[in-house]
Design an enzyme around this catalytic site. Structure first.
Site, PDB file in Angstrom:
ATOM      1  N   SER A   1       0.831  -1.215   0.000  1.00  0.00           N
ATOM      2  CA  SER A   1       0.000   0.000   0.000  1.00  0.00           C
ATOM      3  C   SER A   1       0.860   1.258   0.000  1.00  0.00           C
ATOM      4  CB  SER A   1      -0.928  -0.001   1.223  1.00  0.00           C
ATOM      5  OG  SER A   1      -0.191  -0.195   2.415  1.00  0.00           O
TER       6      SER A   1
ATOM      7  N   GLU B   1     -18.705  22.846 -14.708  1.00  0.00           N
ATOM      8  CA  GLU B   1     -18.950  21.567 -15.392  1.00  0.00           C
ATOM      9  C   GLU B   1     -18.157  20.436 -14.752  1.00  0.00           C
ATOM     10  OE1 GLU B   1     -19.399  21.807 -19.989  1.00  0.00           O
ATOM     11  OE2 GLU B   1     -18.132  23.482 -19.397  1.00  0.00           O
TER      12      GLU B   1
ATOM     13  N   THR C   1     -40.036  26.708 -11.110  1.00  0.00           N
ATOM     14  CA  THR C   1     -40.389  25.333 -10.756  1.00  0.00           C
ATOM     15  C   THR C   1     -40.533  24.631 -12.102  1.00  0.00           C
ATOM     16  OG1 THR C   1     -42.759  25.772 -10.784  1.00  0.00           O
ATOM     17  CG2 THR C   1     -41.652  26.025  -8.658  1.00  0.00           C
ATOM     18  N   HIS C   2     -40.132  23.376 -12.152  1.00  0.00           N
ATOM     19  CA  HIS C   2     -40.109  22.633 -13.421  1.00  0.00           C
ATOM     20  C   HIS C   2     -39.242  23.334 -14.476  1.00  0.00           C
ATOM     21  CE1 HIS C   2     -43.704  20.450 -11.841  1.00  0.00           C
ATOM     22  NE2 HIS C   2     -43.968  21.655 -11.345  1.00  0.00           N
TER      23      HIS C   2
ATOM     24  N   LYS D   1      -8.299   3.139   1.674  1.00  0.00           N
ATOM     25  CA  LYS D   1      -7.564   4.405   1.560  1.00  0.00           C
ATOM     26  C   LYS D   1      -7.767   5.136   0.248  1.00  0.00           C
ATOM     27  CE  LYS D   1      -4.439   2.581   4.819  1.00  0.00           C
ATOM     28  NZ  LYS D   1      -5.303   1.367   4.755  1.00  0.00           N
TER      29      LYS D   1
ATOM     30  N   LYS E   1     -16.519  30.916 -28.245  1.00  0.00           N
ATOM     31  CA  LYS E   1     -16.904  30.187 -27.039  1.00  0.00           C
ATOM     32  C   LYS E   1     -16.174  30.607 -25.777  1.00  0.00           C
ATOM     33  CE  LYS E   1     -18.613  26.221 -27.203  1.00  0.00           C
ATOM     34  NZ  LYS E   1     -19.873  25.634 -26.791  1.00  0.00           N
TER      35      LYS E   1
ATOM     36  N   ASN F   1     -16.380  28.680 -22.235  1.00  0.00           N
ATOM     37  CA  ASN F   1     -17.044  27.541 -21.592  1.00  0.00           C
ATOM     38  C   ASN F   1     -16.893  27.563 -20.073  1.00  0.00           C
ATOM     39  OD1 ASN F   1     -17.773  26.502 -24.114  1.00  0.00           O
ATOM     40  ND2 ASN F   1     -15.801  25.456 -24.321  1.00  0.00           N
TER      41      ASN F   1
ATOM     42  N   TYR G   1      -9.574  -7.256  12.080  1.00  0.00           N
ATOM     43  CA  TYR G   1      -8.933  -6.675  10.892  1.00  0.00           C
ATOM     44  C   TYR G   1      -8.899  -7.694   9.757  1.00  0.00           C
ATOM     45  CZ  TYR G   1      -5.492  -4.712   7.724  1.00  0.00           C
ATOM     46  OH  TYR G   1      -4.875  -4.232   6.597  1.00  0.00           O
TER      47      TYR G   1
ATOM     48  N   SER H   1     -12.694  27.454 -26.974  1.00  0.00           N
ATOM     49  CA  SER H   1     -12.754  26.296 -27.856  1.00  0.00           C
ATOM     50  C   SER H   1     -11.688  26.456 -28.924  1.00  0.00           C
ATOM     51  CB  SER H   1     -14.137  26.215 -28.498  1.00  0.00           C
ATOM     52  OG  SER H   1     -14.068  25.481 -29.706  1.00  0.00           O
TER      53      SER H   1
HETATM   54  N1  ARG Z   1      -1.149  -1.529   5.074  1.00  0.00           N
HETATM   55  C1  ARG Z   1      -2.092  -2.086   5.960  1.00  0.00           C
HETATM   56  C2  ARG Z   1      -3.459  -1.405   5.759  1.00  0.00           C
HETATM   57  O1  ARG Z   1      -3.499  -0.391   5.178  1.00  0.00           O
HETATM   58  C3  ARG Z   1      -1.642  -1.895   7.376  1.00  0.00           C
HETATM   59  C4  ARG Z   1      -2.175  -2.930   8.304  1.00  0.00           C
HETATM   60  C5  ARG Z   1      -1.622  -4.261   7.951  1.00  0.00           C
HETATM   61  N2  ARG Z   1      -1.959  -5.240   8.924  1.00  0.00           N
HETATM   62  C6  ARG Z   1      -1.796  -6.534   8.645  1.00  0.00           C
HETATM   63  N3  ARG Z   1      -2.153  -7.350   9.579  1.00  0.00           N
HETATM   64  N4  ARG Z   1      -1.358  -6.970   7.504  1.00  0.00           N
HETATM   65  O2  ARG Z   1      -4.493  -1.902   6.173  1.00  0.00           O
END
Ligand code: ARG
Length: 464
Positions: free
Chosen positions: A29, A296, A161-162, A331, A289, A291, A323, A283
């Protein structure tokens, strides 16, 4: 101890072959969780401080750990830190660097802790910091809306409205409707912060730890209101991420509604407002134009934020305690929602004060759709005509206006009298656009005095 080559990982002890290179990348990660380095270091400093206070570390070890962590933070911030995929995540990268730097003492930092409670703590700290930044940006936008509403307290435009002309309103009143939406968003964000602000540190892997830790102390050192109550829940709860995403989705929904109106209003057909050139693009083929890209894009970005809410809800659905590696997937959606919301709020907060109302066009448009028809009906009711009959009379007057290309306020008294004898000179007090908006003079109404009073109240509440 026998010499094995494999365990270059902090958890490598029981393994007899190296991680597959693809699996290493697949499970890592570090590419996205390195942004939590500051919170990770702050959490570790609090943990080390507490460990020393309860006698698990001595003062020298604590100081060496804290110095080491602070020097790592400086290196990260000056761009002198190499993140390694082999070390999987932000937690193990920093811990490994600490040991490299201060030696064996670095290995004591993880006493009484697991990455499971560590990551849960880091995300809460990270999100809390971002919530405070987002709150400030949201407030800046709200202030901008109040200023623009105040300047346009008596700028008349058609209300819809509408998407059909309904009754005249003031532009200030319309902007205050946006303000109210954002005010609810602000409240939701503060609610989310309140429930988020509990410290999971000490839950360790899932069951707690055998060391005599002081959870109140780490909670306090990290600015949390209290420690969390159950170790299993502490490492597996991601409600706060979902609550934030729900806030983000509603906020984006509101910004997308405002964006849609700005896109409509800047079109040649409406021509109600102008956005400054610096918020627009041209554009490459059509020279005329200009824009409205910013609104948007804000409208378009609502999609990804809604998607992240569904991602997180689906991520947590049916997860057994405690966990699970699944949780690493929390994340990217959370971070992207944070980034997106922050950018969109910034764009809006910068843009709103620079919005220019085309007052004449708004006024003309309000005159075009017989927007004071209800006012004429109400006038006739006050003259003693039952509402259903007055509705009919006004309907006939409107039909006459369509045939003769005249708004009700543009007809002479004689023209109006064709439809009812009860119509007298004083009808023009209510048929004008000014008369119409001023008559809606009660709390929450569109009358300019009410808009000004609402701005004053809102400003006071915002500053409180
Ligand atoms: N990189 C992991 C996460 O974002 C950290 C926790 C990892 N824990 C484990 N038991 N592998 O969740």
């Amino acid at each position: 101890m026998s010499q094995k080559e494999i365990p270059s990982k902090p958890w490598g002890g029981r393994f007899s072959e190296a991680t597959d290179a693809f699996v290493e990348r697949f499970t890592a990660s570090i590419s996205f969780d390195q942004r939590m380095y500051r919170q990770d270091i702050t959490g570790s400093i609090a943990h080390a401080t507490m460990l020393a206070d309860v006698g698990v570390l001595n003062a020298k070890e604590r100081d060496s750990i804290i110095d080491g962590l602070q020097s790592i933070q400086r290196d990260i911030e000056s761009g002198n830190f190499n993140w390694s995929v082999t070390l999987e995540d932000v937690h193990m990268n920093i811990e490994a660097k600490l040991t490299e730097r201060i030696g064996i003492t670095g290995k004591k930092l993880h006493t009484g802790r697991s990455r499971n409670d560590q990551v849960a703590t880091d995300i809460r700290l990270y999100l809390r910091d971002e919530i405070d930044l987002i709150s400030a940006e949201l407030k800046r936008l709200q202030e901008g809306l109040l200023t623009l509403a105040e300047t346009n307290a008596d700028t008349i435009m058609p209300g819809f409205t509408h998407l059909q002309t309904a009754q005249p309103i003031t532009f200030g009143h319309h902007l205050l409707a946006w303000f109210e939406m954002l005010n609810r968003d602000y409240g939701r964000l503060q609610d989310c912060r309140k429930r988020l602000n509990l410290c999971p540190l000490g839950a360790a892997a899932l069951a707690g730890t055998t060391y005599p830790i002081n959870r109140e102390q780490t909670a306090e050192l990290l600015g949390f209101d209290a420690p969390t109550q159950n170790s299993l829940d502490s490492v597996s709860d991601r409600d706060f991420a979902i609550e934030f995403s729900a806030f983000a989705s509603l906020l984006m929904t509101h910004l997308s509604r405002a964006s849609e109106e700005l896109v409509l209003w800047t079109s040649a057909q409406f021509n109600f407002v102008q956005l400054p050139d610096r918020f627009c693009t041209g554009s490459s083929i059509m020279p005329q134009k200009k824009n409205p890209d910013v609104p948007e894009l804000v409208r378009g970005k609502t999609g990804r934020v809604n998607g992240h809410l569904i991602s997180l809800l689906t991520l947590m659905k049916s997860q057994p305690l405690a966990y699970n590696k699944d949780n690493q997937e929390d994340k990217e959606p959370l971070f992207d929602s944070i980034d997106t919301v922050k950018d969109c709020l910034r764009a809006f907060a910068d843009m709103v004060p620079a919005i220019k109302a085309n007052k004449e066009q708004m006024y003309e448009a309000a005159k075009r759709g017989f927007s004071t028809a209800t006012d004429l009906a109400d006038y006739l009711v006050r003259k003693g005509i039952p509402f259903r009959d007055s509705h009919e009379i006004v309907g006939l007057s409107v039909a006459y206006g369509i045939d003769n290309n005249k708004d009700l306020s543009e007809m002479s008294l004689d023209e109006l009298k064709q439809f009812s004898d009860s119509i007298e000179q004083d009808v023009f007090d209510v048929l004008t656009l000014e008369g119409s908006v001023s008559a809606r003079n009660h709390l929450g109404g569109t009358a300019p005095v009410q808009v000004k009073a609402a701005v004053a109240r809102a400003r006071e509440a915002l500053e409180a």
